[in-house]
Scaffold this active site. Sequence first.
Site, mmCIF file in Angstrom:
data_model
loop_
_atom_site.group_PDB
_atom_site.id
_atom_site.type_symbol
_atom_site.label_atom_id
_atom_site.label_comp_id
_atom_site.label_asym_id
_atom_site.label_seq_id
_atom_site.Cartn_x
_atom_site.Cartn_y
_atom_site.Cartn_z
ATOM 1 N N ASP A 257 6.268 -9.150 15.273
ATOM 2 C CA ASP A 257 5.502 -7.922 15.507
ATOM 3 C C ASP A 257 4.061 -8.336 15.797
ATOM 4 O O ASP A 257 3.238 -8.494 14.891
ATOM 5 C CB ASP A 257 5.574 -7.010 14.282
ATOM 6 C CG ASP A 257 4.861 -5.680 14.487
ATOM 7 O OD1 ASP A 257 4.079 -5.565 15.451
ATOM 8 O OD2 ASP A 257 5.077 -4.766 13.671
ATOM 9 N N GLU A 357 0.121 -7.307 3.107
ATOM 10 C CA GLU A 357 0.764 -6.441 4.094
ATOM 11 C C GLU A 357 1.827 -5.665 3.338
ATOM 12 O O GLU A 357 2.981 -6.066 3.253
ATOM 13 C CB GLU A 357 1.350 -7.281 5.236
ATOM 14 C CG GLU A 357 1.723 -6.453 6.459
ATOM 15 C CD GLU A 357 3.123 -5.897 6.386
ATOM 16 O OE1 GLU A 357 3.335 -4.891 5.655
ATOM 17 O OE2 GLU A 357 4.001 -6.457 7.044
ATOM 18 N N GLU A 366 9.092 1.856 0.192
ATOM 19 C CA GLU A 366 9.210 0.641 -0.626
ATOM 20 C C GLU A 366 8.164 0.579 -1.736
ATOM 21 O O GLU A 366 8.282 -0.223 -2.660
ATOM 22 C CB GLU A 366 9.165 -0.643 0.209
ATOM 23 C CG GLU A 366 10.332 -0.811 1.134
ATOM 24 C CD GLU A 366 10.310 -2.131 1.883
ATOM 25 O OE1 GLU A 366 11.394 -2.630 2.217
ATOM 26 O OE2 GLU A 366 9.211 -2.667 2.131
ATOM 27 N N HIS A 514 7.162 -2.895 14.223
ATOM 28 C CA HIS A 514 8.435 -2.886 13.495
ATOM 29 C C HIS A 514 8.526 -1.694 12.542
ATOM 30 O O HIS A 514 9.608 -1.378 12.043
ATOM 31 C CB HIS A 514 8.628 -4.205 12.726
ATOM 32 C CG HIS A 514 7.849 -4.305 11.462
ATOM 33 N ND1 HIS A 514 6.503 -4.616 11.421
ATOM 34 C CD2 HIS A 514 8.223 -4.152 10.164
ATOM 35 C CE1 HIS A 514 6.096 -4.639 10.169
ATOM 36 N NE2 HIS A 514 7.119 -4.368 9.388
#
Length: 585
Positions: A257, A357, A366, A514
């Site tokens: 990405d 990240e 998440e 992504h």
Amino acid sequence: MSSTRKNNDDPWSSSDEDDDSDDENVELDAETPFYSICSYCHTDAPKFDTLALALEHDVTNYGFDLMGSSALLLSSNHEDDFFEGAIVLINKCRQFVKDNQAKFSGIELGRELNNYLKDHKVDDDGDAKYYKPVLDDDSMLMCIDELCELKRQTEQESQADASIVGSNKSEPESDDMEQLRAKISLLEEQLSRAKGCIAALANDDGDDNSMSDDSRRGDDGDKKQASLKQRNKKPDNDTYYFSSYSHTGIHETMLRDTVRTAAYEEAILSNADSLFRDKIVLDIGCGTGVLSLFCAKAGAKQVIAVDNSDIIKQAREIVELNGYSHIVTCVRGKCEDLIANNTLPLDGKTVDIIVSEWMGYALFFETMLPSVMVARDALMTPATGNMFPNVAKIFIEGCNEMERLDYWNDVHGLNMTPMKERMVSELTQDAHVEIVSDENIVTDRKEIITFDLNTCKDADLDFEVPFELHLRDNDLSRNEVQIHSLVISFDIGFAVPNTKCVQFSTGCQSTPTHWKQTQLWIDPVHNCPVLNRETGDSMKGIFRMKRNVKNHRAIDMSVVWEVGRDAGSGWERISDGVLKRSLMA
């Protein structure tokens, strides 16, 4: 009475196929559809293959939850009495809708039906007439055993759900906003209760038969009981989450990405002198160690790279291979545990920069950010320390995909329109992660919330915010435009004062990443918002995002919306609706 119409993929359906009782089984014709309570009178009334879809249609489009009805919840615990009460309730609801469909529609119809049930309990005098079906061959009346089981589960979950829904209180606002908040709170409560029922039914599938077998099998029963307890243990979402990052594919996807990786590289290396040189850096969720190596190249004197998956082995080798092992130290573990046990190689020092990240689909999928915030609050140098990136923003915009819907009208010369209803049913079940073409975006892209990552709190990550969307001027040929879905995306900023600002976007107007975009489909067949360009219509409402109660790494999103225009006397509402979608981990 139990239905033999089964759908093993549908957790709301009965699982009595092995029931040895002598009760009469009513065989449903496979072609007999389910009709929802609130829409069955329409000339083009939607048909549903399962009871679950019919119930969900009422909740989503009318704000009416048959399972949450006080009349159903307060009916007798005796099974025979419940069956009679449920029959009366279903027919009473259908009769009300039949009598009032011309006066009310949408959320208003659901609200009036709820009010009617409050004033007309199931045990009222004169209920005998409601033993006669209002709708011929009503599949709901043949599946009351399913409602009975759901009632039991609903009663177990109701107290916990009420406490969850009541946890957030808002400042006084305008009447319109208060009404929208009331709607979304009600529907969030109903959603939470329904999810609890579904999860419990899925866990309990087959338990009754297992128990009866246990009584005949002696010691084998103890083994099966132990197996059931193990199966019903709370799922370990963290183990699944961290193990998923042990696979090469996910790291390759992120590294390839270029929008993501190049933005981090530019933000770090272009600020080597102003931010990184001779500083201590903590990289949380380091993966292959790429960000740690960028920091080392930028002149950091110490970098601690943390990851709780076994990819840390390759990260150490990569650091060594690139000649930075004297700067970068790779540590395996969950960040919160490493901090609590004081096992990070800091020797009492604080960190100047936290690089991570952590972003997921729709920004918070998440739920990694809370771990980073724990490190921020415990380890980052007060006043001068920085999160990197330090700014995150969430956006919403409206999408029209008429070509995708109309495709089924003519497929190689064949009419396949039945597939359209099936596709819509699938699209409206959950949130979807897809690349949405900017050509299909029909409204402005509106920023709905901004997070200062240096200061935001954990409680801020569950939020509800108002929004308003207007048609954009990319296609003036269409005066009336349908909105088929709402699209969620985010922007990330590396914007520390006195440094070079770098940012990237995951919006439809930018190079795809992504993360793609998160799409919340509105039902384009039964309740699709339409904006009129000439009259200046807009779509406004409240967007809510929060962590899933059962799996904190999943997120639940809901929207209460309405379309209208500013008339001379104020806001004129044209249509409204509710949608609730989840991204499940």
